[in-house]
Scaffold this motif. Structure first.
Motif, short mmCIF file in Angstrom:
data_model
loop_
_atom_site.label_atom_id
_atom_site.label_comp_id
_atom_site.label_asym_id
_atom_site.label_seq_id
_atom_site.Cartn_x
_atom_site.Cartn_y
_atom_site.Cartn_z
N ALA A 206 63.32 25.74 11.38
CA ALA A 206 63.30 26.58 10.18
C ALA A 206 62.48 27.83 10.47
N SER A 207 62.79 28.90 9.76
CA SER A 207 62.07 30.15 9.94
C SER A 207 60.75 30.11 9.17
N TYR A 208 59.86 31.05 9.47
CA TYR A 208 58.58 31.07 8.75
C TYR A 208 58.74 31.37 7.25
N PRO A 209 59.59 32.30 6.85
CA PRO A 209 59.80 32.48 5.41
C PRO A 209 60.29 31.20 4.73
N GLU A 210 61.17 30.45 5.42
CA GLU A 210 61.65 29.19 4.85
C GLU A 210 60.51 28.18 4.73
N LEU A 211 59.67 28.09 5.75
CA LEU A 211 58.55 27.15 5.74
C LEU A 211 57.53 27.52 4.67
N GLU A 212 57.31 28.81 4.49
CA GLU A 212 56.39 29.26 3.45
C GLU A 212 56.92 28.87 2.08
N TRP A 213 58.22 29.02 1.89
CA TRP A 213 58.84 28.60 0.62
C TRP A 213 58.60 27.11 0.40
N ALA A 214 58.84 26.29 1.43
CA ALA A 214 58.67 24.84 1.30
C ALA A 214 57.22 24.47 1.02
N MET A 215 56.29 25.19 1.66
CA MET A 215 54.87 24.92 1.45
C MET A 215 54.49 25.18 -0.01
N LYS A 220 53.63 22.86 -5.65
CA LYS A 220 54.04 22.77 -7.06
C LYS A 220 54.39 21.33 -7.44
N GLY A 221 54.38 20.42 -6.45
CA GLY A 221 54.71 19.03 -6.71
C GLY A 221 56.18 18.70 -6.60
N LYS A 222 56.98 19.60 -6.02
CA LYS A 222 58.41 19.36 -5.90
C LYS A 222 58.68 18.32 -4.80
N THR A 223 59.86 17.69 -4.88
CA THR A 223 60.30 16.73 -3.88
C THR A 223 61.67 17.15 -3.36
N ALA A 224 62.13 16.49 -2.30
CA ALA A 224 63.41 16.85 -1.70
C ALA A 224 64.55 16.72 -2.69
N GLU A 225 64.42 15.79 -3.63
CA GLU A 225 65.49 15.56 -4.60
C GLU A 225 65.68 16.76 -5.54
N ASP A 226 64.71 17.65 -5.58
CA ASP A 226 64.81 18.83 -6.44
C ASP A 226 65.71 19.91 -5.84
N PHE A 227 66.15 19.70 -4.58
CA PHE A 227 66.93 20.73 -3.91
C PHE A 227 68.18 20.13 -3.27
N GLU A 228 69.04 21.00 -2.80
CA GLU A 228 70.23 20.55 -2.08
C GLU A 228 70.59 21.56 -1.00
N ARG A 230 70.81 23.72 2.30
CA ARG A 230 69.82 24.22 3.26
C ARG A 230 68.39 24.09 2.72
N LYS A 231 68.19 24.30 1.44
CA LYS A 231 66.85 24.19 0.87
C LYS A 231 66.31 22.77 1.03
N GLN A 232 67.15 21.79 0.79
CA GLN A 232 66.70 20.40 0.96
C GLN A 232 66.40 20.12 2.43
N GLU A 233 67.23 20.66 3.32
CA GLU A 233 67.01 20.47 4.76
C GLU A 233 65.67 21.07 5.18
N VAL A 234 65.39 22.28 4.75
CA VAL A 234 64.12 22.95 5.10
C VAL A 234 62.95 22.21 4.51
N PHE A 235 63.10 21.77 3.26
CA PHE A 235 62.01 21.03 2.61
C PHE A 235 61.69 19.77 3.39
N ASN A 236 62.70 19.06 3.85
CA ASN A 236 62.49 17.84 4.63
C ASN A 236 61.86 18.13 5.99
#
Length: 263
Positions: A206-215, A220-228, A230-236
Motif C-alpha cells: 500500500a502507498s503512504y497516503p493509503e496507510l495514513e488513511w487507514a491509520m 476513529k475505531g473503524k474496522t475492516a467491515e466498515d469498508f469494501e 481496495r479500502k478494505q484491502e488497505v485497512f487489512n
C-alpha cells in the motif's frame, strides 16, 4: 499545517534537547530519500554541528547520487554541516562469509536486509561517541507508529526522532518549504536495504497516503467491515502490519518478579 511554525518548533526542540543534554550536535545517515533529507536539514538549521554519513552497502546508483547531491546542497547552505562516506559493503560481505551458510529464502533476504540497517546503526553510534553527537532518527509517524516499517535496533536505534509526529505527506510538505531538491521529492520511497529498486509500496502493499488513511480510520475505531474493495484491502494491510510489528512499537517487556519471591 502551519509549515513554517512546525519547522521552527522542530528546530528549537532539537537545539534545546542537544543543549540540555550537553551534546555537540547531530549525526545521521543520508539515504537519498525524503525523510533523511528533511531531518538533516532540520538538524542543520539548529546551527549545531551536523554530520551526514553516507553508508552504502551495494547501493543503487541513483540512491547514492541523490544522497551526494543533497549533502552538497546542505553544505552550500549551512556552514555547520560536514560529511563522510563509510563504505560498508566489505563489512557486510565479510559478515556473510563468517556466518553459517543457510538455504536462500525470503527469511534470509529479510534478515540480511535488517543486518544492513544494524551495521549502519553501529556506524552512526561510533561517530556519535567520538564527537558527543546525538543520533537523529529519520522515521515518520506512519512508519514508526503505524506499520512499524523499520528495523528494530537498526534505523529504529536512535537518540531522538524529529519527524516521528509527522505523516509522510506532511514530511513532503516540509520538504518543499525547506527547498529540498525535486529529485528527492519525486523519488519513489524505498528503504534501500535489498540492493535493488524495490519500493516501500512494493514491500508493504500500500502507498503512504493509503496507510495514513487507514491509520486515521483505525484511530476513529473503524474496522475492516466498515469498508469494501481496495479500502478494505488497505485497512487489512495496515492492521496486519501494525499487529505483527507491535513488538517494535511497544516498550520492551520486562519480567516483573513478585515481591514475595525476592524475600
Amino acid at each position: 499545517m502551519q509549515t513554517e511554525k512546525v519547522v521552527d518548533h522542530i528546530v528549537n526542540w532539537l537545539k534545546d534537547y542537544a543543549t540540555n543534554a550537553g551534546m555537540n550536535g547531530f549525526v545521521l545517515g543520508i539515504s537519498g530519500g525524503i525523510d533523511s533529507a528533511v531531518t538533516s536539514t532540520l538538524c542543520a538549521k539548529t546551527g549545531l554541528r551536523t554530520l551526514c554519513l553516507e553508508m552504502p552497502i551495494h547501493q543503487q546508483t541513483d540512491q547514492v547520487t541523490r544522497a551526494q547531491q543533497h549533502i552538497s546542497w546542505l553544505k552550500t547552505h549551512y556552514a555547520n554541516v560536514s560529511n563522510l562516506e563509510v563504505n560498508l559493503s566489505p563489512v557486510f560481505d565479510n559478515f556473510k562469509k563468517v556466518i553459517p551458510n543457510v538455504e536462500s529464502s525470503e527469511a534470509l533476504d529479510l534478515t540480511l536486509a535488517n543486518t544492513r540497517a544494524r551495521l549502519r546503526m553501529s556506524t552512526l553510534y561510533y561517530f556519535a561517541g567520538l564527537h558527543s553527537y546525538l543520533v537523529a532518527g529519520t522515521g515518520n509517524k506512519v512508519e514508526d507508529f503505524g506499520v512499524g516499517f523499520y528495523t528494530k535496533y537498526g534505523d529504529g536505534g536512535v537518540d531522538l526522532s524529529p519527524i516521528a509526529d509527522l505523516m509522510k505527506t506532511e514530511v513532503y510538505e516540509i520538504a518543499k518549504f525547506l527547498g529540498i531538491t525535486n529529485e528527492i521529492i519525486e523519488a519513489v520511497p524505498t528503504d534501500g536495504l535489498y540492493g535493488d529498486s524495490r519500493s516501500d509500496e512494493d514491500q508493504i502493499g500500500a502507498s503512504y497516503p493509503e496507510l495514513e488513511w487507514a491509520m486515521k480510520e483505525t484511530e476513529k475505531g473503524k474496522t475492516a467491515e466498515d469498508f469494501e474493495g481496495r479500502k478494505q484491502e488497505v485497512f487489512n494491510i495496515y492492521k496486519s502490519r501494525n499487529r505483527s510489528n507491535s513488538h517494535k512499537m511497544n516498550p520492551i517487556p520486562v519480567c516483573k518478579i513478585p515481591v514475595n519471591l525476592k524475600k
